[in-house]
Every structure is written in structure tokens, then in C-alpha cells.
Design an enzyme around this catalytic site. Structure first.
Site, PDB file in Angstrom:
ATOM      1  N   ARG A   1     -15.385 -29.877  39.731  1.00 25.74           N
ATOM      2  CA  ARG A   1     -14.636 -30.205  40.955  1.00 25.74           C
ATOM      3  C   ARG A   1     -15.191 -29.449  42.163  1.00 25.74           C
ATOM      4  O   ARG A   1     -14.444 -28.956  43.010  1.00 25.74           O
ATOM      5  CB  ARG A   1     -13.136 -29.898  40.794  1.00 25.74           C
ATOM      6  CG  ARG A   1     -12.445 -30.649  39.698  1.00 25.74           C
ATOM      7  CD  ARG A   1     -12.441 -32.164  39.970  1.00 25.74           C
ATOM      8  NE  ARG A   1     -11.922 -32.834  38.810  1.00 25.74           N
ATOM      9  CZ  ARG A   1     -12.697 -33.194  37.765  1.00 25.74           C
ATOM     10  NH1 ARG A   1     -14.009 -33.006  37.797  1.00 25.74           N
ATOM     11  NH2 ARG A   1     -12.162 -33.778  36.732  1.00 25.74           N
TER      12      ARG A   1
ATOM     13  N   SER B   1      -4.379 -35.022  39.706  1.00 25.80           N
ATOM     14  CA  SER B   1      -4.120 -33.638  39.298  1.00 25.80           C
ATOM     15  C   SER B   1      -4.015 -32.769  40.540  1.00 25.80           C
ATOM     16  O   SER B   1      -4.949 -32.737  41.344  1.00 25.80           O
ATOM     17  CB  SER B   1      -5.267 -33.119  38.437  1.00 25.80           C
ATOM     18  OG  SER B   1      -5.421 -33.946  37.307  1.00 25.80           O
TER      19      SER B   1
ATOM     20  N   GLU C   1      -6.526 -28.630  43.605  1.00 21.46           N
ATOM     21  CA  GLU C   1      -7.734 -29.460  43.536  1.00 21.46           C
ATOM     22  C   GLU C   1      -7.860 -30.262  44.824  1.00 21.46           C
ATOM     23  O   GLU C   1      -8.951 -30.483  45.333  1.00 21.46           O
ATOM     24  CB  GLU C   1      -7.614 -30.402  42.324  1.00 21.46           C
ATOM     25  CG  GLU C   1      -8.827 -31.267  42.108  1.00 21.46           C
ATOM     26  CD  GLU C   1      -8.676 -32.180  40.898  1.00 21.46           C
ATOM     27  OE1 GLU C   1      -8.390 -31.695  39.788  1.00 21.46           O
ATOM     28  OE2 GLU C   1      -8.840 -33.396  41.079  1.00 21.46           O
TER      29      GLU C   1
HETATM   30  C1  LIG Z   1      -3.474 -41.396  40.883  1.00 22.62           C
HETATM   31  C2  LIG Z   1      -4.695 -40.550  41.131  1.00 22.62           C
HETATM   32  C3  LIG Z   1      -5.587 -40.294  40.113  1.00 22.62           C
HETATM   33  C4  LIG Z   1      -6.734 -39.511  40.336  1.00 22.62           C
HETATM   34  N1  LIG Z   1      -7.578 -39.265  39.302  1.00 22.62           N
HETATM   35  C5  LIG Z   1      -8.683 -38.496  39.494  1.00 22.62           C
HETATM   36  C6  LIG Z   1      -9.572 -38.218  38.410  1.00 22.62           C
HETATM   37  O1  LIG Z   1      -9.381 -38.674  37.302  1.00 22.62           O
HETATM   38  N2  LIG Z   1     -10.648 -37.428  38.658  1.00 22.62           N
HETATM   39  C7  LIG Z   1     -10.905 -36.906  39.898  1.00 22.62           C
HETATM   40  O2  LIG Z   1     -11.906 -36.191  40.045  1.00 22.62           O
HETATM   41  N3  LIG Z   1     -10.081 -37.167  40.946  1.00 22.62           N
HETATM   42  C8  LIG Z   1      -8.991 -37.942  40.771  1.00 22.62           C
HETATM   43  N4  LIG Z   1      -8.133 -38.183  41.830  1.00 22.62           N
HETATM   44  C9  LIG Z   1      -8.412 -37.581  43.144  1.00 22.62           C
HETATM   45  C10 LIG Z   1      -9.127 -38.528  44.138  1.00 22.62           C
HETATM   46  O3  LIG Z   1      -8.922 -39.865  43.816  1.00 22.62           O
HETATM   47  C11 LIG Z   1     -10.634 -38.269  44.211  1.00 22.62           C
HETATM   48  O4  LIG Z   1     -10.888 -36.945  44.603  1.00 22.62           O
HETATM   49  C12 LIG Z   1     -11.329 -39.204  45.213  1.00 22.62           C
HETATM   50  O5  LIG Z   1     -12.721 -39.069  45.122  1.00 22.62           O
HETATM   51  C13 LIG Z   1     -10.895 -38.988  46.656  1.00 22.62           C
HETATM   52  O6  LIG Z   1     -11.432 -40.047  47.419  1.00 22.62           O
HETATM   53  P1  LIG Z   1     -10.829 -40.466  48.820  1.00 22.62           P
HETATM   54  O7  LIG Z   1     -11.734 -41.472  49.407  1.00 22.62           O
HETATM   55  O8  LIG Z   1      -9.414 -40.900  48.640  1.00 22.62           O
HETATM   56  O9  LIG Z   1     -10.911 -39.100  49.603  1.00 22.62           O
HETATM   57  P2  LIG Z   1      -9.872 -38.525  50.685  1.00 22.62           P
HETATM   58  O10 LIG Z   1      -8.634 -38.113  49.982  1.00 22.62           O
HETATM   59  O11 LIG Z   1      -9.734 -39.439  51.831  1.00 22.62           O
HETATM   60  O12 LIG Z   1     -10.663 -37.210  51.121  1.00 22.62           O
HETATM   61  C14 LIG Z   1     -10.846 -36.137  50.231  1.00 22.62           C
HETATM   62  C15 LIG Z   1     -11.748 -35.093  50.901  1.00 22.62           C
HETATM   63  O13 LIG Z   1     -13.033 -35.625  51.108  1.00 22.62           O
HETATM   64  C16 LIG Z   1     -13.363 -35.654  52.499  1.00 22.62           C
HETATM   65  N5  LIG Z   1     -14.123 -36.897  52.703  1.00 22.62           N
HETATM   66  C17 LIG Z   1     -13.765 -38.148  52.342  1.00 22.62           C
HETATM   67  N6  LIG Z   1     -14.761 -39.013  52.616  1.00 22.62           N
HETATM   68  C18 LIG Z   1     -15.759 -38.289  53.169  1.00 22.62           C
HETATM   69  C19 LIG Z   1     -17.066 -38.603  53.663  1.00 22.62           C
HETATM   70  N7  LIG Z   1     -17.554 -39.851  53.647  1.00 22.62           N
HETATM   71  N8  LIG Z   1     -17.828 -37.596  54.160  1.00 22.62           N
HETATM   72  C20 LIG Z   1     -17.362 -36.323  54.180  1.00 22.62           C
HETATM   73  N9  LIG Z   1     -16.147 -35.966  53.728  1.00 22.62           N
HETATM   74  C21 LIG Z   1     -15.353 -36.938  53.232  1.00 22.62           C
HETATM   75  C22 LIG Z   1     -12.040 -35.570  53.213  1.00 22.62           C
HETATM   76  O14 LIG Z   1     -12.181 -35.005  54.515  1.00 22.62           O
HETATM   77  C23 LIG Z   1     -11.256 -34.677  52.283  1.00 22.62           C
HETATM   78  O15 LIG Z   1     -11.588 -33.332  52.480  1.00 22.62           O
HETATM   79  C24 LIG Z   1      -6.983 -38.979  41.633  1.00 22.62           C
HETATM   80  C25 LIG Z   1      -6.073 -39.254  42.674  1.00 22.62           C
HETATM   81  C26 LIG Z   1      -4.943 -40.036  42.424  1.00 22.62           C
HETATM   82  C27 LIG Z   1      -3.992 -40.323  43.555  1.00 22.62           C
END
Ligand SMILES: Cc1cc2nc3c(=O)[nH]c(=O)nc-3n(C[C@H](O)[C@H](O)[C@H](O)COP(=O)(O)OP(=O)(O)OC[C@H]3O[C@@H](n4cnc5c(N)ncnc54)[C@H](O)[C@@H]3O)c2cc1C
Length: 340
Positions: free
Chosen positions: A159, A237, A332
Site C-alpha cells: 500500500r 479497508s 490506508e
Molecule cells: C468498497 C471498496 C473496496 C476497496 N477495495 C480495495 C482493495 O481490495 N484493494 C485496494 O488496494 N484498495 C481498495 N479500495 C480502495 C480504493 O478503491 C483504491 O485505493 C483505489 O485505487 C482508489 O482510486 P480512486 O480513483 O477512487 O482514488 P481517489 O480516492 O479519488 O484518490 C485516492 C488518492 O489518490 C490521489 N489520486 C487519484 N488519482 C490521481 C492521479 N491521477 N494522479 C495523482 N494522484 C491521484 C488522490 O489525490 C488521493 O490522494 C476499496 C475501496 C472501496 C470503497
């Protein structure tokens, strides 16, 4: 005005002073540079599935909305696929499985965008995205140049990555994956999957079956985002599995799940610690914010939670685990304008 509560899966957070939806690389760079040049903080937003934003947040937001998947068919060693940062991660996994591109099928159902996956090196069911990322194309906000960062230089860990370590340095524009070709999944590495498929660790199933199985397992845990399932109004998580010295593991009951790490320390199950500290599934300080009824590691919004409700619950659980085991839980997800 659209609020962060409408743009995140935790569904909490205030209203930005300015929200820019950037659908191309040029628009992303322009929007982020405009904020940087004005000396204003800017929140880069993907799918909002790993963010808890304060109720009184009023900052600038750039939502990454670029899409597209391009396979370079001139490359012989597997598929060489470049995906735009705003593309839905799970749509890409679906495309990969259908196209016979392997190595990400166990990451099915993770919400959010492709561009966010390198940030915390998303992982699930024995796969991590770093295993298939070849390079990341990013806008360096300090040098104001586009950079191509090879996987070996991303400092990927559990992570963790260079992008998480320096959160304001880069905006990820696209990610290039190198994926082996075939129909069979990568070897099963995760016990729950081995049980589900009635196979041994190291055996395979088809990539499509792996995807279907993972989606079913995730749905059963509230780990697939669904409007109707409040257990999925979360960031997945909330806490990372803590890494601790072997002496700490020896002080835990013998049934405590712990996995050795290359540096001699151990990764301990945060879900186990939370449960054993007395917080059962569904535990809450208010009815508005509780642990998921299906999974102790997810803090959830039951419909009307504020960011403050979520943070208070997280602080309470963190303190309970610290008191019982002397182990510090770390979030996380990224907390914006709030903290533990
Ligand atoms: C139901 C559920 C299940 C999940 N299961 C998992 C799992 O199994 N494994 C896991 O690892 N994670 C999991 N996650 C967490 C999450 O989905 C991941 O971390 C995902 O990659 C976040 O993507 P996002 O586009 O929603 O990012 P956001 O939430 O929009 O952003 C997260 C971070 O990344 C930054 N960011 C986003 N895009 C960019 C970019 N293009 N350039 C620079 N910075 C950026 C943001 O500023 C922020 O700091 C889960 C979440 C949920 C709600």
C-alpha cells in the site's frame, strides 16, 4: 454545487470552491498548473474511493476524467497496454479478462480509476498492481514537465509507492501495463480463493472464473460499491495491516494472523486486532457511522454520517487497539482536512 459527499464512496465531505472536470491530458495539466501557479492547494480526485474529506472542506478539486485503453500490438512480450488515468479500473480489468491479458483478474471489483492504482499499489486476493505496471506517465508539478517513471523507480511496497510518499509532486496521466497473454488465471495465491475454487495454492482457474469468483467474494463482504449496500459506503479497508517487530508478534495470542515480511518484521491482520480489541462487525458510536456488518476493517456511512462521525469512530477503534495490543493502526485511505 457538487459536494465531496457526492463524489466519494464514503459520501462525506464539503463543497469545493472550484471543481474542474479534466477529460484530457492537456486539461488535467492546465487545471492543476492553474491552481499551482495561484499558490492554491488542489485535491486531485479520481473515483473518490480512498478519500475521507472534512465536512468543512472548501478547496479546489480537479477530477481526473480522461478515458481510453490502447494496446500497442507491435510489442511481442505480452500485451503492452496504456490506460488513461481517469479510466475506471474495473472496466479495464473486464477488458483485460475479455482480451486474454493476464495478471490483474484478482483485482476485479476494486473501485476507482486506473491513475490512482499505483498510488497505494492496490492489491487484493494475492495480486498487487505493481506486478504488472511497466511505467507511469505523470506531470511533475515541481519541474512542470511530463515524466515517464519506470516501475522499478516507483518504490512500490505494501500500500505504498513514491506517489504516496510525495503526494503533491505528481499527477498521474496514464499507466502502462505489461500483461502476459492467455486464458488461465495467474496462480492462486490466496487461501480464501483456493477454498472457493476447491483448488490448491499455486493452481490456476480461468481468468474469467477468477474474476467471477472474486466479484462474488467481494460482494459478500460489502467490498463492491453499491448504492443499496451501506456496508460499501466506505473506503474499503480503513486501516492498513500493521507491520511490527517479531517480539510484538510473540506477545500476541498464537492464533493471531501474522505474515513474515522480507525485512524480518511481521504484517499483522488489522481486522483480527480490531475484533480482538472488542469491536465486532456493526460496532458504532452512533447509528450514523459503524463498522461494516460484513467486515470489521471497513468503516461505513449508514446514510447520514458526517466526516466527523467517521473520524471519531476511527479514533476510538485505533485507541482501543493501541490500549489492548500496543499496536498503532494507520489509515490506508487519504484523510483530507481531517486526521486521527
Ligand atoms: C468498497 C471498496 C473496496 C476497496 N477495495 C480495495 C482493495 O481490495 N484493494 C485496494 O488496494 N484498495 C481498495 N479500495 C480502495 C480504493 O478503491 C483504491 O485505493 C483505489 O485505487 C482508489 O482510486 P480512486 O480513483 O477512487 O482514488 P481517489 O480516492 O479519488 O484518490 C485516492 C488518492 O489518490 C490521489 N489520486 C487519484 N488519482 C490521481 C492521479 N491521477 N494522479 C495523482 N494522484 C491521484 C488522490 O489525490 C488521493 O490522494 C476499496 C475501496 C472501496 C470503497
Amino acid at each position: 454545487m457538487t459536494s465531496l459527499a457526492q463524489l466519494t464512496t464514503m459520501r462525506v465531505g464539503g463543497t469545493p470552491s472550484l471543481l474542474t472536470i479534466a477529460a484530457t491530458e492537456a486539461e488535467i495539466i492546465e487545471a492543476v498548473s492553474a491552481a499551482d501557479d495561484a499558490g492554491q492547494e488542489v485535491l486531485i480526485l479520481g473515483g473518490g474511493s480512498n478519500l475521507v474529506v472534512a465536512d468543512d472542506f472548501k478547496g479546489r478539486v480537479v477530477k481526473i476524467a480522461s478515458t481510453g485503453i490502447e494496446n500497442d500490438s507491435t510489442v511481442c512480450a505480452g500485451a503492452w497496454v496504456t490506460v488513461q488515468a481517469g479510466h475506471s479500473w474495473d472496466d479495464f480489468v473486464l477488458t483485460a479478462v475479455k482480451s486474454g491479458w493476464l495478471g490483474i483478474e484478482a483485482l476485479s471489483g476494486i473501485p476507482g480509476t486506473v491513475g490512482a492504482t499505483p498510488i497505494q499499489n492496490v492489491g487484493a486476493y494475492g495480486q498487487q498492481v505493481s506486478e504488472t505496471i511497466a511505467q507511469v506517465r505523470a506531470w511533475n508539478r515541481e519541474t512542470k514537465k511530463i515524466e515517464v517513471i519506470f516501475s522499478a523507480n516507483c518504490d512500490f511496497g505494501y500500500r505504498n509507492s513514491i506517489f504516496k510518499q510525495f503526494p503533491n509532486r505528481w499527477v498521474i496521466l496514464s499507466v502502462t501495463f505489461q500483461l502476459p497473454l492467455g486464458e488461465m488465471s495467474s496462480p492462486i495465491k490466496y487461501n480464501e480463493l483456493a477454498v472457493y475454487f476447491d483448488r490448491e495454492i499455486g493452481e490456476r482457474t480461468t481468468a474469467q472464473e477468477m474474476r467471477n469468483g472474486v466479484l462474488e467474494l467481494r460482494a459478500g463482504k460489502g467490498m463492491l460499491v453499491s448504492e443499496d449496500d451501506h456496508d460499501s459506503w466506505s473506503v474499503g479497508s480503513f486501516f492498513m495491516n500493521p507491520r511490527v517487530e517479531s517480539s510484538i508478534v510473540e506477545s500476541l495470542p498464537s492464533d493471531a494472523p501474522a505474515w513474515p515480511e522480507p525485512d524480518g518484521r511481521y504484517k499483522v491482520s488489522a481486522a483480527w486486532l480490531i475484533e480482538q480489541a472488542g469491536f465486532a462487525k456493526g460496532f458504532g458510536l452512533t447509528e450514523r457511522a459503524t463498522l461494516s456488518t460484513k467486515h470489521t476493517l471497513a468503516l461505513t456511512n449508514r446514510g447520514s454520517a458526517t466526516s466527523n462521525d467517521i473520524i471519531e469512530l476511527a479514533r476510538h477503534i485505533k485507541a482501543g487497539v493501541q490500549t489492548k495490543f500496543g499496536i498503532e493502526l494507520k489509515p490506508e485511505a487519504r484523510l483530507v482536512g481531517c486526521g486521527l
